[in-house]
Motif scaffolding. Structure first.
Motif, PDB file in Angstrom:
ATOM      1  N   PHE A   1       0.833  -1.209   0.000  1.00  0.00           N
ATOM      2  CA  PHE A   1       0.000   0.000   0.000  1.00  0.00           C
ATOM      3  C   PHE A   1       0.865   1.254   0.000  1.00  0.00           C
ATOM      4  O   PHE A   1       0.573   2.219  -0.701  1.00  0.00           O
ATOM      5  CB  PHE A   1      -0.949   0.006   1.205  1.00  0.00           C
ATOM      6  CG  PHE A   1      -2.075  -0.972   1.055  1.00  0.00           C
ATOM      7  CD1 PHE A   1      -3.151  -0.700   0.218  1.00  0.00           C
ATOM      8  CD2 PHE A   1      -2.060  -2.177   1.732  1.00  0.00           C
ATOM      9  CE1 PHE A   1      -4.181  -1.602   0.059  1.00  0.00           C
ATOM     10  CE2 PHE A   1      -3.089  -3.092   1.585  1.00  0.00           C
ATOM     11  CZ  PHE A   1      -4.150  -2.805   0.744  1.00  0.00           C
ATOM     12  N   GLU A   2       1.935   1.237   0.770  1.00  0.00           N
ATOM     13  CA  GLU A   2       2.834   2.389   0.809  1.00  0.00           C
ATOM     14  C   GLU A   2       3.467   2.636  -0.563  1.00  0.00           C
ATOM     15  O   GLU A   2       3.709   3.777  -0.946  1.00  0.00           O
ATOM     16  CB  GLU A   2       3.912   2.165   1.857  1.00  0.00           C
ATOM     17  CG  GLU A   2       4.720   3.405   2.142  1.00  0.00           C
ATOM     18  CD  GLU A   2       5.673   3.207   3.295  1.00  0.00           C
ATOM     19  OE1 GLU A   2       6.818   3.665   3.166  1.00  0.00           O
ATOM     20  OE2 GLU A   2       5.273   2.601   4.312  1.00  0.00           O
ATOM     21  N   ASP A   3       3.707   1.561  -1.295  1.00  0.00           N
ATOM     22  CA  ASP A   3       4.310   1.673  -2.623  1.00  0.00           C
ATOM     23  C   ASP A   3       3.294   1.993  -3.719  1.00  0.00           C
ATOM     24  O   ASP A   3       3.647   2.024  -4.896  1.00  0.00           O
ATOM     25  CB  ASP A   3       5.061   0.388  -2.976  1.00  0.00           C
ATOM     26  CG  ASP A   3       6.340   0.227  -2.170  1.00  0.00           C
ATOM     27  OD1 ASP A   3       6.806   1.212  -1.558  1.00  0.00           O
ATOM     28  OD2 ASP A   3       6.877  -0.892  -2.148  1.00  0.00           O
ATOM     29  N   GLY A   4       2.033   2.188  -3.359  1.00  0.00           N
ATOM     30  CA  GLY A   4       1.057   2.661  -4.329  1.00  0.00           C
ATOM     31  C   GLY A   4      -0.058   1.722  -4.716  1.00  0.00           C
ATOM     32  O   GLY A   4      -0.884   2.070  -5.559  1.00  0.00           O
ATOM     33  N   ALA A   5      -0.127   0.544  -4.137  1.00  0.00           N
ATOM     34  CA  ALA A   5      -1.233  -0.362  -4.475  1.00  0.00           C
ATOM     35  C   ALA A   5      -2.546   0.213  -3.951  1.00  0.00           C
ATOM     36  O   ALA A   5      -2.590   0.776  -2.857  1.00  0.00           O
ATOM     37  CB  ALA A   5      -0.994  -1.742  -3.872  1.00  0.00           C
ATOM     38  N   ASP A   6      -3.586   0.084  -4.742  1.00  0.00           N
ATOM     39  CA  ASP A   6      -4.921   0.512  -4.311  1.00  0.00           C
ATOM     40  C   ASP A   6      -5.648  -0.620  -3.596  1.00  0.00           C
ATOM     41  O   ASP A   6      -6.554  -0.387  -2.806  1.00  0.00           O
ATOM     42  CB  ASP A   6      -5.747   0.966  -5.522  1.00  0.00           C
ATOM     43  CG  ASP A   6      -5.115   2.152  -6.216  1.00  0.00           C
ATOM     44  OD1 ASP A   6      -4.957   3.201  -5.564  1.00  0.00           O
ATOM     45  OD2 ASP A   6      -4.765   2.028  -7.407  1.00  0.00           O
ATOM     46  N   GLY A   7      -5.260  -1.848  -3.894  1.00  0.00           N
ATOM     47  CA  GLY A   7      -5.838  -3.022  -3.268  1.00  0.00           C
ATOM     48  C   GLY A   7      -4.828  -4.154  -3.273  1.00  0.00           C
ATOM     49  O   GLY A   7      -3.945  -4.200  -4.128  1.00  0.00           O
ATOM     50  N   VAL A   8      -4.965  -5.049  -2.317  1.00  0.00           N
ATOM     51  CA  VAL A   8      -4.048  -6.192  -2.195  1.00  0.00           C
ATOM     52  C   VAL A   8      -4.861  -7.401  -1.768  1.00  0.00           C
ATOM     53  O   VAL A   8      -5.772  -7.270  -0.955  1.00  0.00           O
ATOM     54  CB  VAL A   8      -2.943  -5.912  -1.132  1.00  0.00           C
ATOM     55  CG1 VAL A   8      -2.075  -7.151  -0.905  1.00  0.00           C
ATOM     56  CG2 VAL A   8      -2.092  -4.716  -1.524  1.00  0.00           C
TER      57      VAL A   8
ATOM     58  N   LEU B   1      -4.632  -1.060   8.730  1.00  0.00           N
ATOM     59  CA  LEU B   1      -5.082  -0.204   7.630  1.00  0.00           C
ATOM     60  C   LEU B   1      -6.292   0.634   8.025  1.00  0.00           C
ATOM     61  O   LEU B   1      -6.408   1.796   7.621  1.00  0.00           O
ATOM     62  CB  LEU B   1      -5.387  -1.055   6.395  1.00  0.00           C
ATOM     63  CG  LEU B   1      -4.179  -1.692   5.724  1.00  0.00           C
ATOM     64  CD1 LEU B   1      -4.631  -2.702   4.669  1.00  0.00           C
ATOM     65  CD2 LEU B   1      -3.276  -0.639   5.102  1.00  0.00           C
ATOM     66  N   ASP B   2      -7.191   0.050   8.819  1.00  0.00           N
ATOM     67  CA  ASP B   2      -8.338   0.822   9.319  1.00  0.00           C
ATOM     68  C   ASP B   2      -7.871   1.956  10.233  1.00  0.00           C
ATOM     69  O   ASP B   2      -8.353   3.075  10.133  1.00  0.00           O
ATOM     70  CB  ASP B   2      -9.316  -0.083  10.070  1.00  0.00           C
ATOM     71  CG  ASP B   2     -10.218  -0.874   9.139  1.00  0.00           C
ATOM     72  OD1 ASP B   2     -10.456  -0.427   7.991  1.00  0.00           O
ATOM     73  OD2 ASP B   2     -10.695  -1.951   9.557  1.00  0.00           O
TER      74      ASP B   2
ATOM     75  N   LEU C   1      -3.276   7.099   0.394  1.00  0.00           N
ATOM     76  CA  LEU C   1      -1.864   7.489   0.415  1.00  0.00           C
ATOM     77  C   LEU C   1      -1.437   8.052  -0.932  1.00  0.00           C
ATOM     78  O   LEU C   1      -0.659   9.005  -1.000  1.00  0.00           O
ATOM     79  CB  LEU C   1      -0.980   6.296   0.783  1.00  0.00           C
ATOM     80  CG  LEU C   1      -1.199   5.677   2.154  1.00  0.00           C
ATOM     81  CD1 LEU C   1      -0.329   4.440   2.317  1.00  0.00           C
ATOM     82  CD2 LEU C   1      -0.923   6.680   3.250  1.00  0.00           C
ATOM     83  N   ASN C   2      -1.962   7.486  -2.021  1.00  0.00           N
ATOM     84  CA  ASN C   2      -1.636   7.977  -3.359  1.00  0.00           C
ATOM     85  C   ASN C   2      -2.221   9.362  -3.593  1.00  0.00           C
ATOM     86  O   ASN C   2      -1.574  10.228  -4.173  1.00  0.00           O
ATOM     87  CB  ASN C   2      -2.166   7.026  -4.434  1.00  0.00           C
ATOM     88  CG  ASN C   2      -1.476   5.696  -4.421  1.00  0.00           C
ATOM     89  OD1 ASN C   2      -0.390   5.547  -3.880  1.00  0.00           O
ATOM     90  ND2 ASN C   2      -2.118   4.702  -5.002  1.00  0.00           N
TER      91      ASN C   2
END
Length: 159
Positions: free
Chosen positions: A63-70, A100-101, A142-143
Motif C-alpha cells: 500500500f505504501e508503494d502505491g497499491a490501491d488493493g491487495v 489499515l483501518d 496514500l496515493n
C-alpha cells in the motif's frame, strides 16, 4: 477495463497486487490463463512459495508503494503444502486490515482468498471482485495525498 473518475476528476485505473501461493493460487491463475478466462489487467501477481511467507510488513509496504488493493491467495483451508501457512497468512491479513483501518487506508482494501489449483474460474472471479471493490472505494488515500502534495509543490515522495 472500465475507466472511473477519481475524486479530483482524473482517470483511475486501480493497481491491485495479488500475492499467490505457488502450489494452489498461482496454479489457479495459470489455469485461468489456459482457459482464456478474462480478468482485469489491473491485477499484478507476485508468486510466493507459500501464502504463509507473506507477512504484515509486506502487505503494508504494498500500500505504501502505491497499491490501491491487495489480496493474498493461498491453498484451501487444511490443505496447505506447508501445513499451516495459509492459516498464518489469514491471521496476518486480519491483523494488517486492523492497521489499515487505524491509519485511514481502509481494511476493506485487503483480502484473503483460498483456492485449489483447479479453481481457475474462481481466480478470475476474485480478480474481477477485487477490481470492482477497489473501483468503488477509489484510489488509495496514500496515493491521493502524495498527488495533492505534488500539486501544491511540496516535497514529494523521496523515491
Amino acid at each position: 477495463m472500465e475507466k472511473r473518475e477519481s475524486g479530483n476528476g482524473e482517470s483511475f485505473y486501480p493497481k491491485i497486487i495479488a500475492f499467490c501461493c505457488y502450489y494452489c493460487a498461482y496454479s489457479a491463475a495459470d489455469l485461468a490463463g489456459s482457459l482464456r478466462l478474462q480478468y482485469p489487467p489491473t491485477v499484478r501477481m507476485i508468486e510466493q512459495p507459500c501464502s504463509g511467507k507473506v507477512d504484515i510488513r509486506l502487505l503494508l509496504q504494498a500500500f505504501e508503494d502505491g497499491a490501491d488493493g491487495v489480496y493474498v491467495a493461498g491453498c484451501m483451508d487444511g490443505d496447505c503444502h506447508f501445513l499451516k501457512g495459509n492459516i498464518r497468512a489469514k491471521k496476518r491479513v486480519n491483523a494488517a486490515k486492523k492497521i489499515l483501518d487505524k491509519v485511514g487506508v481502509g481494511g476493506e482494501r485487503l483480502e484473503m482468498f483460498n483456492l485449489s489449483g483447479s479453481m481457475g474460474p474462481r481466480f478470475a472471479e476474485i480478480a474481477n471482485e477485487m477490481t470492482e471493490r477497489i473501483l468503488r472505494l477509489g484510489p488509495n488515500p496514500l496515493n491521493t495525498a502524495r498527488a495533492e502534495r505534488a500539486r501544491k509543490g511540496e516535497e514529494g515522495d523521496p523515491k
